[in-house]
Scaffold this motif. Structure first.
Motif, PDB file in Angstrom:
ATOM      1  N   ILE A 127       0.873  -1.173   0.000  1.00  0.00           N
ATOM      2  CA  ILE A 127       0.000   0.000   0.000  1.00  0.00           C
ATOM      3  C   ILE A 127       0.910   1.222   0.000  1.00  0.00           C
ATOM      4  CG2 ILE A 127      -1.660   1.366   1.306  1.00  0.00           C
ATOM      5  CD1 ILE A 127      -2.896  -1.170   2.312  1.00  0.00           C
ATOM      6  N   GLY A 128       0.802   2.034  -1.038  1.00  0.00           N
ATOM      7  CA  GLY A 128       1.695   3.189  -1.145  1.00  0.00           C
ATOM      8  C   GLY A 128       3.134   2.732  -1.161  1.00  0.00           C
ATOM      9  N   ASP A 129       3.948   3.321  -0.292  1.00  0.00           N
ATOM     10  CA  ASP A 129       5.357   2.916  -0.249  1.00  0.00           C
ATOM     11  C   ASP A 129       5.636   1.920   0.880  1.00  0.00           C
ATOM     12  OD1 ASP A 129       5.091   4.595   1.909  1.00  0.00           O
ATOM     13  OD2 ASP A 129       6.831   5.847   1.449  1.00  0.00           O
ATOM     14  N   VAL A 130       4.548   1.363   1.468  1.00  0.00           N
ATOM     15  CA  VAL A 130       4.702   0.357   2.521  1.00  0.00           C
ATOM     16  C   VAL A 130       4.512  -1.030   1.911  1.00  0.00           C
ATOM     17  CG1 VAL A 130       3.810  -0.550   4.699  1.00  0.00           C
ATOM     18  CG2 VAL A 130       3.899   1.931   4.314  1.00  0.00           C
ATOM     19  N   GLU A 131       5.498  -1.890   2.114  1.00  0.00           N
ATOM     20  CA  GLU A 131       5.460  -3.258   1.601  1.00  0.00           C
ATOM     21  C   GLU A 131       5.614  -4.225   2.763  1.00  0.00           C
ATOM     22  OE1 GLU A 131       8.842  -5.679  -0.547  1.00  0.00           O
ATOM     23  OE2 GLU A 131       7.822  -4.406  -2.027  1.00  0.00           O
ATOM     24  N   LEU A 132       4.644  -5.121   2.939  1.00  0.00           N
ATOM     25  CA  LEU A 132       4.672  -6.092   4.022  1.00  0.00           C
ATOM     26  C   LEU A 132       4.775  -7.494   3.437  1.00  0.00           C
ATOM     27  CD1 LEU A 132       2.667  -6.090   7.291  1.00  0.00           C
ATOM     28  CD2 LEU A 132       2.606  -8.139   5.867  1.00  0.00           C
ATOM     29  N   ASP A 133       5.886  -8.146   3.711  1.00  0.00           N
ATOM     30  CA  ASP A 133       6.133  -9.506   3.245  1.00  0.00           C
ATOM     31  C   ASP A 133       5.724 -10.457   4.359  1.00  0.00           C
ATOM     32  OD1 ASP A 133       7.205 -11.992   2.482  1.00  0.00           O
ATOM     33  OD2 ASP A 133       8.840 -11.053   1.369  1.00  0.00           O
ATOM     34  N   VAL A 134       4.560 -11.092   4.202  1.00  0.00           N
ATOM     35  CA  VAL A 134       4.023 -11.967   5.242  1.00  0.00           C
ATOM     36  C   VAL A 134       4.936 -13.158   5.457  1.00  0.00           C
ATOM     37  CG1 VAL A 134       2.035 -13.368   5.937  1.00  0.00           C
ATOM     38  CG2 VAL A 134       1.686 -11.253   4.631  1.00  0.00           C
ATOM     39  N   THR A 135       5.458 -13.718   4.371  1.00  0.00           N
ATOM     40  CA  THR A 135       6.271 -14.924   4.451  1.00  0.00           C
ATOM     41  C   THR A 135       7.612 -14.660   5.113  1.00  0.00           C
ATOM     42  OG1 THR A 135       5.250 -15.588   2.363  1.00  0.00           O
ATOM     43  CG2 THR A 135       7.118 -16.878   3.118  1.00  0.00           C
ATOM     44  N   ALA A 136       8.280 -13.594   4.711  1.00  0.00           N
ATOM     45  CA  ALA A 136       9.610 -13.282   5.247  1.00  0.00           C
ATOM     46  C   ALA A 136       9.541 -12.512   6.560  1.00  0.00           C
ATOM     47  CB  ALA A 136      10.408 -12.471   4.234  1.00  0.00           C
ATOM     48  N   TYR A 137       8.311 -12.147   6.959  1.00  0.00           N
ATOM     49  CA  TYR A 137       8.127 -11.386   8.199  1.00  0.00           C
ATOM     50  C   TYR A 137       8.917 -10.071   8.140  1.00  0.00           C
ATOM     51  CZ  TYR A 137       5.882 -11.769  12.707  1.00  0.00           C
ATOM     52  OH  TYR A 137       5.012 -11.619  13.753  1.00  0.00           O
ATOM     53  N   GLN A 138       8.731  -9.352   7.043  1.00  0.00           N
ATOM     54  CA  GLN A 138       9.538  -8.160   6.804  1.00  0.00           C
ATOM     55  C   GLN A 138       8.659  -7.018   6.307  1.00  0.00           C
ATOM     56  OE1 GLN A 138      12.416  -7.759   3.278  1.00  0.00           O
ATOM     57  NE2 GLN A 138      13.793  -8.176   4.989  1.00  0.00           N
ATOM     58  N   VAL A 139       8.993  -5.806   6.749  1.00  0.00           N
ATOM     59  CA  VAL A 139       8.289  -4.608   6.301  1.00  0.00           C
ATOM     60  C   VAL A 139       9.300  -3.634   5.717  1.00  0.00           C
ATOM     61  CG1 VAL A 139       6.953  -2.593   7.042  1.00  0.00           C
ATOM     62  CG2 VAL A 139       6.422  -4.843   7.975  1.00  0.00           C
ATOM     63  N   LYS A 140       8.939  -3.049   4.576  1.00  0.00           N
ATOM     64  CA  LYS A 140       9.771  -2.015   3.965  1.00  0.00           C
ATOM     65  C   LYS A 140       8.928  -0.768   3.758  1.00  0.00           C
ATOM     66  CE  LYS A 140      12.859  -5.111   1.373  1.00  0.00           C
ATOM     67  NZ  LYS A 140      13.357  -5.467   0.028  1.00  0.00           N
ATOM     68  N   VAL A 141       9.539   0.376   3.972  1.00  0.00           N
ATOM     69  CA  VAL A 141       8.908   1.661   3.696  1.00  0.00           C
ATOM     70  C   VAL A 141       9.818   2.405   2.735  1.00  0.00           C
ATOM     71  CG1 VAL A 141       8.080   3.838   4.625  1.00  0.00           C
ATOM     72  CG2 VAL A 141       7.793   1.743   5.955  1.00  0.00           C
TER      73      VAL A 141
ATOM     74  N   GLY B 296     -12.616   2.985  16.148  1.00  0.00           N
ATOM     75  CA  GLY B 296     -11.398   2.200  15.938  1.00  0.00           C
ATOM     76  C   GLY B 296     -10.445   2.907  15.002  1.00  0.00           C
ATOM     77  N   TYR B 297      -9.965   2.181  13.981  1.00  0.00           N
ATOM     78  CA  TYR B 297      -8.935   2.716  13.095  1.00  0.00           C
ATOM     79  C   TYR B 297      -9.218   2.285  11.651  1.00  0.00           C
ATOM     80  CZ  TYR B 297      -6.547   3.517  17.489  1.00  0.00           C
ATOM     81  OH  TYR B 297      -6.252   3.928  18.758  1.00  0.00           O
ATOM     82  N   ARG B 298      -8.653   3.075  10.731  1.00  0.00           N
ATOM     83  CA  ARG B 298      -8.782   2.765   9.308  1.00  0.00           C
ATOM     84  C   ARG B 298      -7.440   3.070   8.639  1.00  0.00           C
ATOM     85  NH1 ARG B 298     -12.989   5.631   8.091  1.00  0.00           N
ATOM     86  NH2 ARG B 298     -11.829   7.523   7.590  1.00  0.00           N
ATOM     87  N   LEU B 299      -6.916   2.102   7.899  1.00  0.00           N
ATOM     88  CA  LEU B 299      -5.708   2.325   7.098  1.00  0.00           C
ATOM     89  C   LEU B 299      -6.152   2.634   5.680  1.00  0.00           C
ATOM     90  CD1 LEU B 299      -2.392   0.371   7.168  1.00  0.00           C
ATOM     91  CD2 LEU B 299      -3.487   0.805   4.970  1.00  0.00           C
ATOM     92  N   VAL B 300      -5.774   3.817   5.201  1.00  0.00           N
ATOM     93  CA  VAL B 300      -6.228   4.240   3.875  1.00  0.00           C
ATOM     94  C   VAL B 300      -5.166   3.903   2.837  1.00  0.00           C
ATOM     95  CG1 VAL B 300      -7.717   6.064   4.779  1.00  0.00           C
ATOM     96  CG2 VAL B 300      -5.340   6.582   4.234  1.00  0.00           C
ATOM     97  N   SER B 301      -5.638   3.539   1.666  1.00  0.00           N
ATOM     98  CA  SER B 301      -4.725   3.072   0.605  1.00  0.00           C
ATOM     99  C   SER B 301      -4.287   4.191  -0.318  1.00  0.00           C
ATOM    100  CB  SER B 301      -5.381   1.958  -0.194  1.00  0.00           C
ATOM    101  OG  SER B 301      -6.581   2.409  -0.821  1.00  0.00           O
ATOM    102  N   SER B 302      -4.839   5.386  -0.162  1.00  0.00           N
ATOM    103  CA  SER B 302      -4.427   6.468  -1.054  1.00  0.00           C
ATOM    104  C   SER B 302      -4.570   7.810  -0.326  1.00  0.00           C
ATOM    105  CB  SER B 302      -5.277   6.468  -2.333  1.00  0.00           C
ATOM    106  OG  SER B 302      -6.644   6.618  -2.020  1.00  0.00           O
TER     107      SER B 302
END
Length: 234
Positions: free
Chosen positions: A141-155, A228-234
Motif C-alpha cells: 500500500i503506497g510505499d509500505v510493503e509487508l512480506d508476510v512470508t519473510a516477516y519483513q516490512v519495507k517503507v 477504531g482505526y482505518r488504514l487508507v490506501s491512497s
C-alpha cells in the motif's frame, strides 16, 4: 492494495538455531524438538550464532537473554540487517526486563520462558516454517510493503523492524485497507482476546507503528473517534 506471490523454499522440516550458554539445556531441548520433527542446531554464544544464522538460514532462532560474546540486542540488530528470520528471546524468571524490551525494540519477534517449554516453542517454530512455504505473500500500500512470508516490512524500499505485535497489527490493518476496524475486532484478531485488555494498549501500539512507518500526520492510519482505526490506501 496489491498482493503478490513469489516462488520460495521447499524444505520439509523446520530448522531452529538455538544459542544458549547452557550446553545441557541445549541437548535436552534438541532431543525434545527433534522428536517433534524439528531440526535443531545449538551453539553456545552470539558470535557462533551469527555465523550459523548465515550458513543454515534457519526458519527461526532462539537465543538466551544471557547470550555471551555477542549479546541478544546486538545479535538481533545484526541478524535484522541480513534477513528477516524470527528471533525468539529466552527470558529467565526475574531477569532484566529492560534488556528484553531493548531486544524487542531491536526487532526480536517474541519472548519465551527459559528454561524452555516445548509446547510453547513448537507453535512458534512451525508458524515460522509455514511462512517459508512455496509462495511468499507480499502486501503493498503506497510505499509500505509487508512480506508476510519473510516477516519483513519495507517503507520506501528501506527495511523497518517491527516487534511482533506491531507487525501483526499492520498486517491486519493492511488486509482491511479502507475499512474501519473496531477496537474489539483488533483485540480479537491481533491480540486474540475478546476482553481483559485496555483499549489504551491498542492506542499505544498504533502510535508506535505510525512513528516507525513515518506516518507523522496520521494520514495513513486514521483514528475513527469512538470506533477504531482505518488504514487508507491512497
Amino acid at each position: 492494495m496489491t498482493a503478490s506471490a513469489v516462488a520460495g523454499d521447499t524444505r520439509t522440516a523446520p530448522i531452529l538455531l538455538v544459542a544458549d550458554p547452557d550446553a545441557v539445556l541445549i541437548r535436552q531441548l534438541s532431543a525434545a524438538l527433534q522428536a517433534e520433527g524439528v531440526d535443531v542446531t545449538g551453539v553456545p554464544d552470539g558470535a557462533q550464532a551469527l555465523i550459523q544464522a548465515g550458513a543454515l538460514r534457519p526458519d527461526a532462532v532462539l537465543i538466551s537473554a544471557s547470550l555471551p560474546i555477542v549479546g541478544p540486542v546486538d545479535f538481533v540488530r545484526a541478524v535484522r540487517h541480513a534477513r528477516a528470520v524470527p528471533v525468539l528471546l529466552g527470558i529467565d524468571f526475574g531477569s532484566d526486563a529492560a534488556q528484553a524490551l531493548q531486544a524487542l525494540e531491536a526487532g526480536a519477534t517474541a519472548c519465551v520462558a527459559r528454561p524452555y517449554r516445548v509446547p510453547e516453542l513448537l507453535p512458534l517454530v512451525h508458524a515460522a516454517f509455514r511462512r517459508q512455504d512455496t509462495h511468499r505473500i507480499v502486501l503493498t500500500i503506497g510505499d509500505v510493503e509487508l512480506d508476510v512470508t519473510a516477516y519483513q516490512v519495507k517503507v520506501g524500499g528501506r527495511i523497518v523492524h517491527l516487534p511482533l505485535r506491531e507487525f501483526e497489527l499492520l498486517h491486519y490493518l493492511m488486509r482491511n485497507a479502507d475499512r474501519t476496524v473496531t477496537r474489539e475486532q483488533i483485540m480479537r484478531n491481533v491480540w486474540h482476546s475478546a476482553d481483559g485488555m485496555s483499549t489504551n494498549t491498542i492506542a499505544v501500539h498504533v502510535k508506535r507503528l505510525r512513528a516507525r512507518l513515518g506516518d507523522v500526520e496520521d494520514a495513513m492510519i486514521q483514528t475513527v473517534r469512538g470506533v477504531g482505526y482505518r488504514l487508507v490506501s491512497s
